[in-house]
Design an enzyme around this catalytic site. Sequence first.
Site, PDB file in Angstrom:
ATOM      1  CD1 TRP A  45      32.701  36.078  44.974  1.00 58.13           C
ATOM      2  CD2 TRP A  45      34.061  36.433  43.485  1.00 58.13           C
ATOM      3  NE1 TRP A  45      32.752  34.708  44.089  1.00 58.13           N
ATOM      4  CE2 TRP A  45      33.794  34.955  43.288  1.00 58.13           C
ATOM      5  CE3 TRP A  45      34.846  36.598  42.666  1.00 58.13           C
ATOM      6  CZ2 TRP A  45      34.490  34.054  42.414  1.00 58.13           C
ATOM      7  CZ3 TRP A  45      35.598  35.867  41.771  1.00 58.13           C
ATOM      8  CH2 TRP A  45      35.491  34.558  41.662  1.00 58.13           C
TER       9      TRP A  45
ATOM     10  NE  ARG B  61      43.543  33.421  40.832  1.00 52.05           N
ATOM     11  CZ  ARG B  61      43.099  34.349  41.425  1.00 52.05           C
ATOM     12  NH1 ARG B  61      43.123  34.174  42.970  1.00 52.05           N
ATOM     13  NH2 ARG B  61      42.439  35.770  41.115  1.00 52.05           N
TER      14      ARG B  61
ATOM     15  CD  GLN C 282      28.910  44.460  39.813  1.00 50.53           C
ATOM     16  OE1 GLN C 282      29.195  43.165  39.978  1.00 50.53           O
ATOM     17  NE2 GLN C 282      28.787  45.502  40.649  1.00 50.53           N
TER      18      GLN C 282
ATOM     19  CG  LEU D 253      43.042  44.377  38.530  1.00 50.57           C
ATOM     20  CD1 LEU D 253      43.556  44.349  40.001  1.00 50.57           C
ATOM     21  CD2 LEU D 253      43.942  45.499  37.581  1.00 50.57           C
TER      22      LEU D 253
ATOM     23  NE  ARG E 258      38.001  36.827  39.006  1.00 47.67           N
ATOM     24  CZ  ARG E 258      37.008  35.903  38.467  1.00 47.67           C
ATOM     25  NH1 ARG E 258      37.249  34.827  37.986  1.00 47.67           N
ATOM     26  NH2 ARG E 258      35.828  36.509  38.524  1.00 47.67           N
TER      27      ARG E 258
ATOM     28  CE1 TYR F  49      32.295  39.392  36.153  1.00 48.73           C
ATOM     29  CE2 TYR F  49      30.219  40.830  36.143  1.00 48.73           C
ATOM     30  CZ  TYR F  49      30.985  39.554  35.814  1.00 48.73           C
ATOM     31  OH  TYR F  49      30.234  38.764  35.289  1.00 48.73           O
TER      32      TYR F  49
ATOM     33  CD  GLN G 299      46.146  41.082  46.492  1.00 48.44           C
ATOM     34  OE1 GLN G 299      45.050  41.062  46.898  1.00 48.44           O
ATOM     35  NE2 GLN G 299      46.604  39.910  45.829  1.00 48.44           N
TER      36      GLN G 299
ATOM     37  CE1 TYR H 104      29.431  37.730  44.565  1.00 53.25           C
ATOM     38  CE2 TYR H 104      30.325  39.768  45.571  1.00 53.25           C
ATOM     39  CZ  TYR H 104      29.767  39.006  44.540  1.00 53.25           C
ATOM     40  OH  TYR H 104      29.835  39.583  43.254  1.00 53.25           O
TER      41      TYR H 104
HETATM   42  N1  LIG Z   1      28.285  40.859  39.050  1.00 50.82           N
HETATM   43  C1  LIG Z   1      28.964  39.670  39.142  1.00 50.82           C
HETATM   44  O1  LIG Z   1      28.557  38.665  38.373  1.00 50.82           O
HETATM   45  C2  LIG Z   1      30.422  39.720  39.449  1.00 50.82           C
HETATM   46  C3  LIG Z   1      31.015  38.436  39.090  1.00 50.82           C
HETATM   47  C4  LIG Z   1      32.404  38.507  39.532  1.00 50.82           C
HETATM   48  C5  LIG Z   1      32.890  39.704  40.286  1.00 50.82           C
HETATM   49  N2  LIG Z   1      32.141  40.637  40.735  1.00 50.82           N
HETATM   50  C6  LIG Z   1      32.480  41.671  41.445  1.00 50.82           C
HETATM   51  O2  LIG Z   1      33.660  42.182  41.288  1.00 50.82           O
HETATM   52  C7  LIG Z   1      34.622  42.081  42.117  1.00 50.82           C
HETATM   53  C8  LIG Z   1      35.932  42.136  41.429  1.00 50.82           C
HETATM   54  O3  LIG Z   1      36.211  41.064  40.735  1.00 50.82           O
HETATM   55  P1  LIG Z   1      37.471  40.092  40.719  1.00 50.82           P
HETATM   56  O4  LIG Z   1      37.777  39.701  42.063  1.00 50.82           O
HETATM   57  O5  LIG Z   1      37.369  38.969  39.615  1.00 50.82           O
HETATM   58  O6  LIG Z   1      38.489  41.164  40.270  1.00 50.82           O
HETATM   59  P2  LIG Z   1      40.016  41.487  39.693  1.00 50.82           P
HETATM   60  O7  LIG Z   1      40.496  42.734  40.327  1.00 50.82           O
HETATM   61  O8  LIG Z   1      40.438  41.194  38.367  1.00 50.82           O
HETATM   62  O9  LIG Z   1      40.644  40.229  40.451  1.00 50.82           O
HETATM   63  C9  LIG Z   1      40.945  40.409  41.996  1.00 50.82           C
HETATM   64  C10 LIG Z   1      42.074  39.474  42.220  1.00 50.82           C
HETATM   65  O10 LIG Z   1      43.200  39.988  41.486  1.00 50.82           O
HETATM   66  C11 LIG Z   1      44.456  39.626  42.439  1.00 50.82           C
HETATM   67  N3  LIG Z   1      45.141  40.902  42.641  1.00 50.82           N
HETATM   68  C12 LIG Z   1      44.521  42.121  43.044  1.00 50.82           C
HETATM   69  N4  LIG Z   1      45.514  42.831  43.279  1.00 50.82           N
HETATM   70  C13 LIG Z   1      46.610  42.640  42.700  1.00 50.82           C
HETATM   71  C14 LIG Z   1      47.882  43.097  42.396  1.00 50.82           C
HETATM   72  N5  LIG Z   1      48.090  44.293  42.751  1.00 50.82           N
HETATM   73  N6  LIG Z   1      48.804  42.309  42.012  1.00 50.82           N
HETATM   74  C15 LIG Z   1      48.469  40.948  41.594  1.00 50.82           C
HETATM   75  N7  LIG Z   1      47.286  40.375  41.858  1.00 50.82           N
HETATM   76  C16 LIG Z   1      46.239  41.422  42.368  1.00 50.82           C
HETATM   77  C17 LIG Z   1      43.993  39.154  43.761  1.00 50.82           C
HETATM   78  O11 LIG Z   1      44.217  37.666  43.707  1.00 50.82           O
HETATM   79  P3  LIG Z   1      44.392  36.795  45.224  1.00 50.82           P
HETATM   80  O12 LIG Z   1      43.335  37.191  45.957  1.00 50.82           O
HETATM   81  O13 LIG Z   1      44.444  35.606  44.689  1.00 50.82           O
HETATM   82  O14 LIG Z   1      45.620  37.554  45.598  1.00 50.82           O
HETATM   83  C18 LIG Z   1      42.487  39.540  43.789  1.00 50.82           C
HETATM   84  O15 LIG Z   1      41.681  38.760  44.442  1.00 50.82           O
HETATM   85  C19 LIG Z   1      34.375  41.224  42.901  1.00 50.82           C
HETATM   86  O16 LIG Z   1      34.859  41.233  44.274  1.00 50.82           O
HETATM   87  C20 LIG Z   1      32.833  41.298  43.052  1.00 50.82           C
HETATM   88  O17 LIG Z   1      32.366  42.185  43.950  1.00 50.82           O
HETATM   89  C21 LIG Z   1      30.901  40.635  40.285  1.00 50.82           C
END
Ligand SMILES: NC(=O)c1ccc[n+]([C@@H]2O[C@H](COP(=O)([O-])OP(=O)(O)OC[C@H]3O[C@@H](n4cnc5c(N)ncnc54)[C@H](OP(=O)(O)O)[C@@H]3O)[C@@H](O)[C@H]2O)c1
Length: 332
Positions: free
Chosen positions: A51, A250, A199, A230, A232, A227, A303, A85
């Site tokens: 995403w 964010r 999910q 972390l 975000r 989902y 990451q 997405y």
């Molecule tokens: N079904 C739904 O309604 C729904 C809703 C939301 C998400 N999702 C799915 O879940 C996936 C994950 O969600 P999310 O992106 O919110 O998950 P997340 O893992 O909580 O956040 C990911 C973000 O955390 C940061 N990050 C990652 N690794 C890091 C590290 N080692 N140190 C510091 N910051 C780090 C990055 O931010 P930066 O990119 O800013 O560096 C990354 O984009 C999405 O891509 C999507 O496929 C589904």
Amino acid sequence: MTKKKAPSQPARKAGTRRRTTSVARPVSEVGPGFPLGKTGKIHPPLGLGLWALGRWRPEDEARTKATLGHALERGIRWFDTAEVYGAGRSERILGDVFYRAGPAAAEALIVTKLSWEHLRPVQVRPALLGSLQRLGRSKVDLYLVHSPDPRVPIAETMSALEALWKEGKIGAIGVSNFSAAQLVEARAALRETDVVVNQVLYNLFERADGDEVLPYCRQEGILIEAYTPLARGLLAGRYLSGSIPVGPARSTGLREQLPEMQARARRLHTLAEEAGVPMASLALHWLSERGIAPLFGASQPAQVDEVLAAWAARPTAAVLARADAIALGHDG
Ligand SMILES: NC(=O)c1ccc[n+]([C@@H]2O[C@H](COP(=O)([O-])OP(=O)(O)OC[C@H]3O[C@@H](n4cnc5c(N)ncnc54)[C@H](OP(=O)(O)O)[C@@H]3O)[C@@H](O)[C@H]2O)c1
């Protein structure tokens, strides 16, 4: 064919690593997974979501593809996308990378989602065909209803999905952002197959949705994909002070309670340092210990490496219990 529960336990003993020298199956660093219903496929225990990956500007595309390719190389085998997405760009980028990736891509679990705007029966087939075209596939391994829409009866959508499943265009059917009551309604509409995944938003700080469905999903053998595991980046040690930048990627529900959540995150950071594990390992294993599969996001290859390092470091049960208390504000 009768409905049968999908076991929710890992297929192999937790903590054991898959090690192989085969070219087609490079060293996997994520370990054992979960049976995906009755498909014969294994659902990996950790996945990458697409995403926030791209930010969807043309200039981000090379970095996005590099992140995705790196995740494949490092053994990630579960990739989650959706037709919404980047208005289809995410699926197209995944299709492009996988077209060039060879055997590693063939064994990956590809998950995409039917938009909440396409839940009427007449919309379901064209939406799936659009996703398949962008992904460059004739079939999707797991197809989720992205979110329920109160204006469309769940049963109508599920029947349309079951017809596509019977045609072999969908390996397994799942849902996302469904409550326990909505899961019951969705499953009641399926005659020959079952919902294998729900999910939901689930992390140490944001638990309400996951907590609500966990007992039912455990009882019925439905795998929970978490989902935003972390928060975000907050649970990976970012934004421990100051503000979180505004932007689509964010937009976290934690913004309003930020000072308090940052204080708890700092305590989690200290706990992780004392335990000798990366902070993200608390967040990921708090989920995995509950039989939940975390779906993380990453916007750059480094990451992916950091998340895999956090996944490889397994905190003790006592450390996870303390993390649980700290995240709830019951500690310190
Ligand atoms: N079904 C739904 O309604 C729904 C809703 C939301 C998400 N999702 C799915 O879940 C996936 C994950 O969600 P999310 O992106 O919110 O998950 P997340 O893992 O909580 O956040 C990911 C973000 O955390 C940061 N990050 C990652 N690794 C890091 C590290 N080692 N140190 C510091 N910051 C780090 C990055 O931010 P930066 O990119 O800013 O560096 C990354 O984009 C999405 O891509 C999507 O496929 C589904």
